[in-house]
Every structure is written in C-alpha cells, then in structure tokens.
Design an enzyme around this catalytic site. Structure first.
Site, PDB file in Angstrom:
ATOM      1  N   LEU A   9      29.934  58.167 -28.849  1.00  0.00           N
ATOM      2  CA  LEU A   9      30.476  59.096 -27.860  1.00  0.00           C
ATOM      3  C   LEU A   9      31.779  58.566 -27.264  1.00  0.00           C
ATOM      4  O   LEU A   9      31.793  57.499 -26.654  1.00  0.00           O
ATOM      5  CB  LEU A   9      29.459  59.331 -26.740  1.00  0.00           C
ATOM      6  CG  LEU A   9      28.059  59.787 -27.166  1.00  0.00           C
ATOM      7  CD1 LEU A   9      27.243  60.171 -25.947  1.00  0.00           C
ATOM      8  CD2 LEU A   9      28.132  60.933 -28.172  1.00  0.00           C
ATOM      9  N   ARG A  16      39.838  56.616 -15.141  1.00  0.00           N
ATOM     10  CA  ARG A  16      39.990  55.416 -14.299  1.00  0.00           C
ATOM     11  C   ARG A  16      40.846  54.327 -14.938  1.00  0.00           C
ATOM     12  O   ARG A  16      41.203  53.359 -14.288  1.00  0.00           O
ATOM     13  CB  ARG A  16      38.598  54.858 -13.935  1.00  0.00           C
ATOM     14  CG  ARG A  16      37.909  55.670 -12.842  1.00  0.00           C
ATOM     15  CD  ARG A  16      36.469  55.238 -12.661  1.00  0.00           C
ATOM     16  NE  ARG A  16      35.614  55.676 -13.764  1.00  0.00           N
ATOM     17  CZ  ARG A  16      34.388  55.225 -14.000  1.00  0.00           C
ATOM     18  NH1 ARG A  16      33.868  54.291 -13.234  1.00  0.00           N
ATOM     19  NH2 ARG A  16      33.688  55.690 -15.012  1.00  0.00           N
ATOM     20  N   GLY A 142      22.038  54.782 -15.034  1.00  0.00           N
ATOM     21  CA  GLY A 142      20.780  55.510 -15.070  1.00  0.00           C
ATOM     22  C   GLY A 142      19.647  54.484 -15.065  1.00  0.00           C
ATOM     23  O   GLY A 142      19.777  53.403 -15.638  1.00  0.00           O
ATOM     24  N   ASN A 229      35.845  50.714 -17.852  1.00  0.00           N
ATOM     25  CA  ASN A 229      36.236  51.983 -17.227  1.00  0.00           C
ATOM     26  C   ASN A 229      37.569  51.898 -16.514  1.00  0.00           C
ATOM     27  O   ASN A 229      38.150  52.908 -16.162  1.00  0.00           O
ATOM     28  CB  ASN A 229      35.159  52.434 -16.227  1.00  0.00           C
ATOM     29  CG  ASN A 229      33.829  52.689 -16.933  1.00  0.00           C
ATOM     30  OD1 ASN A 229      33.736  53.550 -17.792  1.00  0.00           O
ATOM     31  ND2 ASN A 229      32.821  51.903 -16.598  1.00  0.00           N
ATOM     32  N   LYS A 336      58.055  33.216 -40.792  1.00  0.00           N
ATOM     33  CA  LYS A 336      57.621  34.594 -41.061  1.00  0.00           C
ATOM     34  C   LYS A 336      57.730  34.866 -42.559  1.00  0.00           C
ATOM     35  O   LYS A 336      58.791  34.653 -43.140  1.00  0.00           O
ATOM     36  CB  LYS A 336      58.506  35.585 -40.296  1.00  0.00           C
ATOM     37  CG  LYS A 336      57.967  36.981 -40.305  1.00  0.00           C
ATOM     38  CD  LYS A 336      58.803  38.122 -40.868  1.00  0.00           C
ATOM     39  CE  LYS A 336      60.134  37.918 -41.450  1.00  0.00           C
ATOM     40  NZ  LYS A 336      60.759  39.117 -42.017  1.00  0.00           N
ATOM     41  N   ASN A 371      68.087  35.795 -43.036  1.00  0.00           N
ATOM     42  CA  ASN A 371      67.436  36.744 -43.947  1.00  0.00           C
ATOM     43  C   ASN A 371      67.930  38.167 -43.780  1.00  0.00           C
ATOM     44  O   ASN A 371      67.607  39.040 -44.569  1.00  0.00           O
ATOM     45  CB  ASN A 371      65.909  36.706 -43.757  1.00  0.00           C
ATOM     46  CG  ASN A 371      65.497  37.048 -42.334  1.00  0.00           C
ATOM     47  OD1 ASN A 371      66.235  36.808 -41.379  1.00  0.00           O
ATOM     48  ND2 ASN A 371      64.313  37.604 -42.188  1.00  0.00           N
ATOM     49  N   SER A 390      70.500  18.821 -41.563  1.00  0.00           N
ATOM     50  CA  SER A 390      70.407  19.491 -40.261  1.00  0.00           C
ATOM     51  C   SER A 390      71.512  20.513 -40.064  1.00  0.00           C
ATOM     52  O   SER A 390      72.614  20.383 -40.607  1.00  0.00           O
ATOM     53  CB  SER A 390      70.502  18.462 -39.134  1.00  0.00           C
ATOM     54  OG  SER A 390      69.352  17.643 -39.162  1.00  0.00           O
ATOM     55  N   SER A 408      74.534  17.908 -43.818  1.00  0.00           N
ATOM     56  CA  SER A 408      74.362  18.521 -42.507  1.00  0.00           C
ATOM     57  C   SER A 408      75.471  19.529 -42.272  1.00  0.00           C
ATOM     58  O   SER A 408      76.605  19.333 -42.703  1.00  0.00           O
ATOM     59  CB  SER A 408      74.425  17.458 -41.416  1.00  0.00           C
ATOM     60  OG  SER A 408      73.341  16.579 -41.577  1.00  0.00           O
TER      61      SER A 408
HETATM   62  C1  UD1 Z   1      25.837  56.945 -18.953  1.00  0.00           C
HETATM   63  C2  UD1 Z   1      24.357  57.313 -18.872  1.00  0.00           C
HETATM   64  C3  UD1 Z   1      23.656  56.314 -17.965  1.00  0.00           C
HETATM   65  C4  UD1 Z   1      23.889  54.897 -18.448  1.00  0.00           C
HETATM   66  C5  UD1 Z   1      25.379  54.617 -18.614  1.00  0.00           C
HETATM   67  C6  UD1 Z   1      25.573  53.282 -19.323  1.00  0.00           C
HETATM   68  C7  UD1 Z   1      24.111  59.734 -19.127  1.00  0.00           C
HETATM   69  C8  UD1 Z   1      23.918  61.014 -18.439  1.00  0.00           C
HETATM   70  N1  UD1 Z   1      24.209  58.643 -18.355  1.00  0.00           N
HETATM   71  O1  UD1 Z   1      26.382  57.150 -17.658  1.00  0.00           O
HETATM   72  O2  UD1 Z   1      22.272  56.582 -17.921  1.00  0.00           O
HETATM   73  O3  UD1 Z   1      23.303  53.970 -17.550  1.00  0.00           O
HETATM   74  O4  UD1 Z   1      26.014  55.625 -19.422  1.00  0.00           O
HETATM   75  O5  UD1 Z   1      26.926  52.901 -19.316  1.00  0.00           O
HETATM   76  O6  UD1 Z   1      24.156  59.702 -20.352  1.00  0.00           O
HETATM   77  N2  UD1 Z   1      31.159  61.191 -23.078  1.00  0.00           N
HETATM   78  C9  UD1 Z   1      31.435  62.184 -23.995  1.00  0.00           C
HETATM   79  N3  UD1 Z   1      31.387  63.484 -23.592  1.00  0.00           N
HETATM   80  C10 UD1 Z   1      31.038  63.849 -22.321  1.00  0.00           C
HETATM   81  C11 UD1 Z   1      30.763  62.827 -21.385  1.00  0.00           C
HETATM   82  C12 UD1 Z   1      30.816  61.514 -21.808  1.00  0.00           C
HETATM   83  O7  UD1 Z   1      31.731  61.899 -25.157  1.00  0.00           O
HETATM   84  O8  UD1 Z   1      31.021  65.049 -22.054  1.00  0.00           O
HETATM   85  C13 UD1 Z   1      31.232  59.780 -23.505  1.00  0.00           C
HETATM   86  C14 UD1 Z   1      32.264  58.986 -22.739  1.00  0.00           C
HETATM   87  O9  UD1 Z   1      33.509  58.976 -23.438  1.00  0.00           O
HETATM   88  C15 UD1 Z   1      31.640  57.593 -22.704  1.00  0.00           C
HETATM   89  C16 UD1 Z   1      30.146  57.854 -22.771  1.00  0.00           C
HETATM   90  O10 UD1 Z   1      29.981  59.184 -23.237  1.00  0.00           O
HETATM   91  O11 UD1 Z   1      31.998  56.815 -23.843  1.00  0.00           O
HETATM   92  C17 UD1 Z   1      29.445  57.678 -21.411  1.00  0.00           C
HETATM   93  O12 UD1 Z   1      29.948  58.620 -20.497  1.00  0.00           O
HETATM   94  P1  UD1 Z   1      30.064  58.302 -18.950  1.00  0.00           P
HETATM   95  O13 UD1 Z   1      30.519  59.525 -18.257  1.00  0.00           O
HETATM   96  O14 UD1 Z   1      30.872  57.059 -18.759  1.00  0.00           O
HETATM   97  O15 UD1 Z   1      28.523  58.043 -18.580  1.00  0.00           O
HETATM   98  P2  UD1 Z   1      27.982  57.238 -17.334  1.00  0.00           P
HETATM   99  O16 UD1 Z   1      28.137  58.054 -16.108  1.00  0.00           O
HETATM  100  O17 UD1 Z   1      28.558  55.868 -17.324  1.00  0.00           O
HETATM  101 CA    CA Z   2      30.455  54.791 -18.319  1.00  0.00          CA
END
Ligand code: UD1
Ligand code: CA
Length: 409
Positions: A9, A16, A142, A229, A336, A371, A390, A408
């Site tokens: 994902l 941030r 979570g 983040n 290089k 070069n 040198s 040299s």
């Molecule tokens: C998430 C988990 C949380 C966990 C934490 C660990 C959920 C709801 N929560 O929270 O339980 O403890 O990660 O770090 O899953 N992303 C997408 N599409 C979206 C939203 C997010 O691809 O619509 C991707 C982001 O790019 C990221 C990852 O999912 O790589 C996590 O998303 P993020 O919003 O950072 O989740 P957390 O709030 O940190």
């Molecule tokens: Ca996160």
C-alpha cells in the site's frame, strides 16, 4: 515460487514529508522506501506483487513500472483508506485464489524474517494472520484486542479506542496475510462509519472473528515497523538502518574502528577482514575484498576494491573505479571508470577518469587524465610498470606504453 501475492500500500499522500518528492521515493541506505518494501515482498517468494498507488504519482508509477512492469501497479483513486486500497488491488489479481500478504510501503526496516511467522500461523490453521508488536509508546497505532495469548478479536484504531483499549500495548503493524477470496469477501463488507470516514483494512479482523474464523497474531520487534511519515522520522529510520548494517558487517568479520562514523548503503559489500577507518561513506554499489583497508575521510560509490588495496585517506572512488590487488589510492585522488592494475600507485592529488592504469604503474602527484574536451570524453591508458612524472596532464585520447617514463610537468 508459492501461491502468494504481496500487496504493497503506497497510495497515501505523504503530506507530513512536506516535500515535492513523493514519500516512498525518499531513500534509506541509498534505496527508495518503495524498493525496500518490494525487496521484502520478493524475499517472501511472492509470485505476484501489486503496488497500490494514488492517481497523482507519476514519478512513483514510473519507478515501480521500471522495476516490476506496469502490470504490477493498481491505482486507488481517490484514496479512501487502507481497506479500500487493498480492494483496488483486486483488479490486478484476476481469479487469484492464493494467499495475499498486505504490507505498508513506508517502513524501511521491515524484514522478511519478521513477516514469515505469519505463514507459519496460516499453515497451522489460521484464516487471517496479523503481525503485531509491543510498542513502548503505542499512541497513533491500531491496537490488537487479543484473547488467549494470540487470538485476535478485532483491531481498534486509536481514534475509536476507549481509554481501556488505548492502554493496550499490542499494536497492529499493518502487515497481514489471508486467502484472497476471504480477504476480498470481508473487505466488501467493511464500511466507513468511523472517525476518519475511511474504509479500514483493520476492520476485516473483527469481521473474520465474528464469522467464526480463526485470527491469530505473531509478534516482532518494534524496531522493524518504525514508519516514515516526516523528515525527522526518515532521519531516525536512516540511523536505525545504519546501526543494523554496521552490526551485521561487524558480526561478519569486518573491522569498523568507529562504526558510528561509517555510513553504509543497502548493498554495500565488505568482506570479512576489511578494515574501515573512521569517517568513511559508502554510497551504493561498492564491493571491497578481504584485506583491503579504507582509510579515513574517503567517499566510495559504484566501486570495486580488490584484496590488499589501500584507499585513502581522503580518496574519492566514483562509479566504475576498479582498484586492483595491493594497489594504493592516496589522498585527494579521484578515480572514475578506470581499472587500476595490481600494485599500481596513485598516492597524491590526482584525477584518473576513463581508461586504465597497468599493474605496477606509478602515477606521480598532480597527474590529471584530461578526459573531457568540453564536447566528448576520451580514454587514457597507462601501461604496466609505467612511471608518470609529477604534474602531468595526459590529454586524452592518449596511451603510455608499458615501462615508459614521463618527466615531471
Ligand atoms: C495503519 C493501520 C494501523 C496500524 C498502522 C501501522 C489502518 C486503518 N490502520 O494506520 O492499525 O497500527 O497503519 O503503521 O489500516 N494507504 C493507501 N490508501 C489509502 C490510505 C493509506 O494506499 O487510502 C497506504 C499509505 O500510503 C500507507 C499505508 O497505507 O503506506 C498506511 O496508511 P496510513 O494512513 O499511514 O495508516 P495509519 O493511520 O498509520
Ligand atoms: Ca502510517
């Protein structure tokens, strides 16, 4: 190869990071975060890898397509949560009946070893296996609501958690494994009636448990889940990555006189018996053979240093530098795309770019391989045992024969 697909994902905005560069293209150990995640997926023997990206990330798409092909990309538009993101990967896995492992793209320290226990749980009968950790400070994560040690009842996000749930230290890493049909079926039932108005991937856990499925957790060290983040967290991840790589190399027999001052890349290869003095930077692509010494204040990138060679202090090796056995590259010498033969010496104030130096040759102080004429690059070749006096400018293309001697200047 197993019947396993990894879904990574990476569709979040990375707001941030406060940078025009997409978050997952930021580097740790000289490697983009997204590539670290793909490395882990590959080590897990995933037959298919799907990276979920947002619509407005052409640089990331190009980067992932160059490595895995365009078929590995699923677009989530707009991003409506982690559960929604995994569903976006479904179209890229038509008819897939195997196991899906979901990973987040922003943890550079995640290892395949940390994830593998999920597959043991699955093999032992768990329908859904989630990876957790015990956080020193769980705020923001979570929480895994667990009974009987490792049976997970549900995952509650920080924003929805009660005071009692917030006191739980077992946290969700975001990594989980489940059979594709079950995972997609459960995701179809996830709603967005929560604080963020998002489809939470974590809700599949409670749904699975309610449906009488077995959900189990494996726990790994908190360090491997350190997320990136912000720029400050990127620097923290870099520091943790460096500590880990230095320890690994020292355990493998490399001597680092002052480890905290030596900076390594993800692919740095230092053989047992290599000695590295304080304050050395290894940019990507460096390999150093046993018995070589890298002296202080040297910077190496894309270079090969063969056994017994001495590099530095204050040397710069750039891509294509190939330093022969027992050769010496001294202070303020830049190399290089030059193959330096065994036992050759360039000890002081020299630029060697494009060409070769034969075995046993001696390059005097202040020698320059000129070069570049402002339009094109040309090569310089110095034969075996030659002596360059040198302060010599060798205007390429030029060859100096074996055993020849130049005065040299
Ligand atoms: C998430 C988990 C949380 C966990 C934490 C660990 C959920 C709801 N929560 O929270 O339980 O403890 O990660 O770090 O899953 N992303 C997408 N599409 C979206 C939203 C997010 O691809 O619509 C991707 C982001 O790019 C990221 C990852 O999912 O790589 C996590 O998303 P993020 O919003 O950072 O989740 P957390 O709030 O940190
Ligand atoms: Ca996160």
């Amino acid at each position: 190869m197993t019947d396993r697909a990894a879904v990574i994902l990476a569709a979040g905005h990375g707001t941030r990071m406060a940078s025009p560069i997409p978050k997952v293209l930021h580097k740790v150990g000289g490697r983009a975060l997204i590539d670290h995640a793909i490395d882990v997926a590959e080590s897990l023997d995933a037959a298919r890898i799907v990276v979920v990206l947002g619509a407005g990330a052409p640089q990331v798409s190009a980067h992932v397509a160059a490595r895995l092909g365009a078929g590995a990309i699923a677009i989530q538009d707009p991003p409506l949560g982690t559960g929604h993101a995994v569903l976006a990967a479904k179209a890229a896995l038509p008819g897939f009946q195997g196991e899906v492992v979901v990973m987040l793209a922003d943890s550079a320290l995640l290892t395949a070893e940390a994830v593998r226990p999920l597959f043991d749980l699955r093999a032992a009968g768990a329908d859904v296996a989630v990876l957790g950790f015990h956080a020193a400070d769980p705020v923001g994560y979570g929480r895994l609501i667990v009974t009987h040690g490792d049976r997970v009842v549900r995952i509650v996000e920080e924003r929805e958690a009660t005071a009692a749930e917030r006191a739980v230290s077992a946290c969700n890493s975001g990594v989980l494994a489940a059979p594709a049909p079950l995972l997609f079926e459960l995701l179809g039932k996830v709603g967005r009636d929560n604080a963020k108005g998002e489809y939470y991937l974590t809700d599949v856990v409670g749904l699975a448990a309610k449906a009488g499925r077995s959900v189990r957790a494996a726990f790994a060290k908190e360090e491997v889940f350190q997320g990136v983040n912000s720029q400050a967290e990127l620097a923290e991840a870099e520091a943790a990555f460096q500590r880990r790589r230095r320890l690994e190399l020292m355990e493998a027999g490399v001597t680092l006189v002052a480890p905290q001052t030596v900076f390594l890349s993800w692919d740095t290869q230092l053989a047992p018996g290599v000695l590295v003095e304080p304050n050395v930077v290894f940019a990507p692509g460096v390999k150093v053979a046993p018995g070589a010494v890298i002296r202080s204040f040297s910077h190496l990138e894309g270079a090969l240093v063969r056994g017994g060679a001495i590099v530095g202090p204050y040397a710069r090796l750039r891509p294509g530098a190939d330093i022969g056995e027992d050769a010496h590259i001294g202070n303020f010498v830049e190399v290089k795309k030059v193959k330096v033969g065994a036992g050759a010496k360039a000890n002081h104030l020299t630029y060697l770019g494009d060409g070769s130096v034969g075995a046993g040759a001696n390059i005097g102080a202040g020698t320059i391989f000129c070069n570049y004429d402002g339009f094109d690059k040309y090569e310089t070749h110095v034969g075996e045992g030659a002596f360059i006096g040198s302060n010599t400018a060798l205007v390429a293309p030029v060859s100096v024969g074996a055993g020849a001697y130049t005065g040299s200047g």
